[in-house]
Design an enzyme around this catalytic site. Structure first.
Site, mmCIF file in Angstrom:
data_model
loop_
_atom_site.group_PDB
_atom_site.id
_atom_site.type_symbol
_atom_site.label_atom_id
_atom_site.label_comp_id
_atom_site.label_asym_id
_atom_site.label_seq_id
_atom_site.Cartn_x
_atom_site.Cartn_y
_atom_site.Cartn_z
ATOM 1 N N SER A 144 0.842 -1.198 0.000
ATOM 2 C CA SER A 144 0.000 0.000 0.000
ATOM 3 C C SER A 144 0.883 1.257 0.000
ATOM 4 O O SER A 144 1.658 1.451 -0.939
ATOM 5 C CB SER A 144 -0.958 -0.061 1.205
ATOM 6 O OG SER A 144 -1.991 0.865 1.055
ATOM 7 N N ASP A 193 -10.079 -5.605 -3.072
ATOM 8 C CA ASP A 193 -9.455 -4.580 -2.234
ATOM 9 C C ASP A 193 -10.361 -3.346 -2.238
ATOM 10 O O ASP A 193 -10.644 -2.778 -3.297
ATOM 11 C CB ASP A 193 -8.079 -4.258 -2.830
ATOM 12 C CG ASP A 193 -7.237 -3.358 -1.949
ATOM 13 O OD1 ASP A 193 -7.789 -2.409 -1.364
ATOM 14 O OD2 ASP A 193 -6.020 -3.598 -1.873
ATOM 15 N N HIS A 251 -7.357 -6.048 1.067
ATOM 16 C CA HIS A 251 -6.161 -5.235 1.329
ATOM 17 C C HIS A 251 -5.397 -5.705 2.574
ATOM 18 O O HIS A 251 -4.413 -5.083 2.963
ATOM 19 C CB HIS A 251 -6.607 -3.773 1.521
ATOM 20 C CG HIS A 251 -5.521 -2.753 1.304
ATOM 21 N ND1 HIS A 251 -4.884 -2.588 0.099
ATOM 22 C CD2 HIS A 251 -4.958 -1.838 2.143
ATOM 23 C CE1 HIS A 251 -3.979 -1.615 0.199
ATOM 24 N NE2 HIS A 251 -3.993 -1.154 1.429
#
Lengths: 281, 281
Positions: free
Chosen positions: A150, A226, A259
């Site tokens: 991320s 995600d 995620h």
């Protein structure tokens, strides 16, 4: 400069440690987690950096990703730094939001007040910490790879694109591929760097590639479930930038993954194999 | 009875979920974490229970042990319950100590006030939860194994010794092998069961073996650098009880490992293989 041991434990025949040290880059104490594989007893080993995402510390990757198993097999050191300076005198987001300030350093050298004094994660990760690791741990700094998740995927991509000679391998999990084109990134870069978007380009993987930066190849995994996929992560922007520039990219869309660290854990072995192929040959 | 989904994520091709349900045994809402492997799409799969240690919830094993990778390969469901009842009206240790009350149910049915009302982890794990899992998840309850860590290793050993017909396999990481002979256990059993030590014997693996309980075999891993080794865990007591009784035991002393999840992660694959050998044949 020395690394003080905060804690350590035997793990897969190697050692998982948390270290602390006084950082001149950030002007604070900084922590990092390091897995040293058993092979380090016989000489320096390659180093894989893992940069973490928003809200994380050095601990998340270390306890949740399950990376030590294969790192111990392959003989690769894992280095997981913290995601921002911390401590007394370090400013935080006015609203204590999770996406700016503490835990959200975005791997930049801030130029705006009041952030510029401590938020110097670029200098920390590009200069100070590699030198410290090189001088204190059994690390072969001629064989470095970098990955992250991320915000940390953004960090890994941009650091590698700016210093291609330093790294033999780069990958990312669900990276923010273009902070200039998403709310997380626009907030962070405005706050740390000010409104002039030309200064932002050094911290945007897509812009760096547009501006001519190249690495041999990139591996990216991105979960299709995600929740940040379309608003913040936008892997299609990286895909387009790489296609236009002729930058080799392996982008894998992983059906149904979100995620979380369950996604990272599911594919960490593939990434370790990718890095090992380039670090150990 | 139904399981409400608190959260779920795809993980190694299967699903890692946290569930909540109203428990009649404890009179509270209870949470558990379940990894359902991809093979469950084609029919019921064997179940491996993991009971956690002091201070833990259903989450620790789930995020720290790295067990899903091999469970997905082998086709084994992982069930990680919480370690005590929780919520409004559930009493805790007077000093909020970590080793009694919340997070420290010791897998007993308490008989002493005020614990007897909610602290009924034995009934919960021996009756209510297996029935609930059997009726709501793709679990083959004819193929169950059980393991756990520390207080949860005690839970795994004692539950298996009391119900040998229910389990095909049992193992433990750094278990409390004899709560009757260590400070953690004496505090817990006195509190939950009162001072009559004859009532404690059903909750002490060594006493159960002395009293005639048997399972086909037991695997135990114990780190030599575990800070609780000599004061609380005392694997030599289990070794002696098994030797005297002719109870097969594989006790492995793992040099240099401590009490942490880094120890569990290092040997979880061995335990999954041990259970799979007995569950899948």
């Amino acid at each position: 400069m020395t690394l003080e041991i905060v804690s350590q434990a035997k793990c897969f025949g190697g050692t998982q440690a948390t270290y602390q040290h006084a950082s001149t880059a950030t002007g604070t104490a900084m922590r990092l987690a390091v897995f040293t594989p058993p092979q380090a007893a016989h000489g320096p080993v390659p180093v894989l950096w893992f940069l973490s995402g928003l809200t994380c510390t050095e601990e998340n990757f270390t306890v949740k990703a399950g990376a030590q198993r294969l790192a111990a097999e392959l003989g690769v050191m894992l280095v997981a730094p913290d995601t921002s300076p911390r401590g007394e005198g370090v400013p935080d987001d006015a609203d204590k939001a999770y996406d700016f300030g503490l835990g959200a350093g975005f791997y930049v050298d801030a130029t705006e007040a009041p952030w510029a004094q401590h938020y110097r994660m670029r200098t920390y990760l590009e200069q100070e910490l590699p030198a410290l690791i090189s001088s204190t741990l059994p690390a072969d700094m001629t064989r470095q790879g970098i990955t992250g998740h991320s915000m940390g995927g953004h960090g890994a991509l941009t650091i590698a694109l700016r210093s291609p000679a330093r790294f033999r391998s780069v990958s990312a999990f669900a990276p923010i591929v273009s902070p200039m084109n998403c709310p997380w990134g626009e907030k962070a870069l405005t706050g740390y760097l000010g409104p002039d978007r030309t200064a932002w380009r050094a911290y945007d993987a897509c812009a760096l590639i547009e501006d001519g930066a190249r690495v041999p190849d990139i591996l990216v995994d991105q979960g299709s479930a995600d929740s940040f996929l379309t608003t913040q992560l936008k892997p299609e922007l990286l895909e387009a930038a790489c296609a236009t520039a002729g930058q080799p990219l392996t982008l894998r869309r992983q059906d149904g993954y979100d995620h979380s660290y369950f996604f990272i854990a599911s594919f960490i072995a593939d990434h370790l194999a990718w890095h090992a192929e380039r670090l150990l040959r």
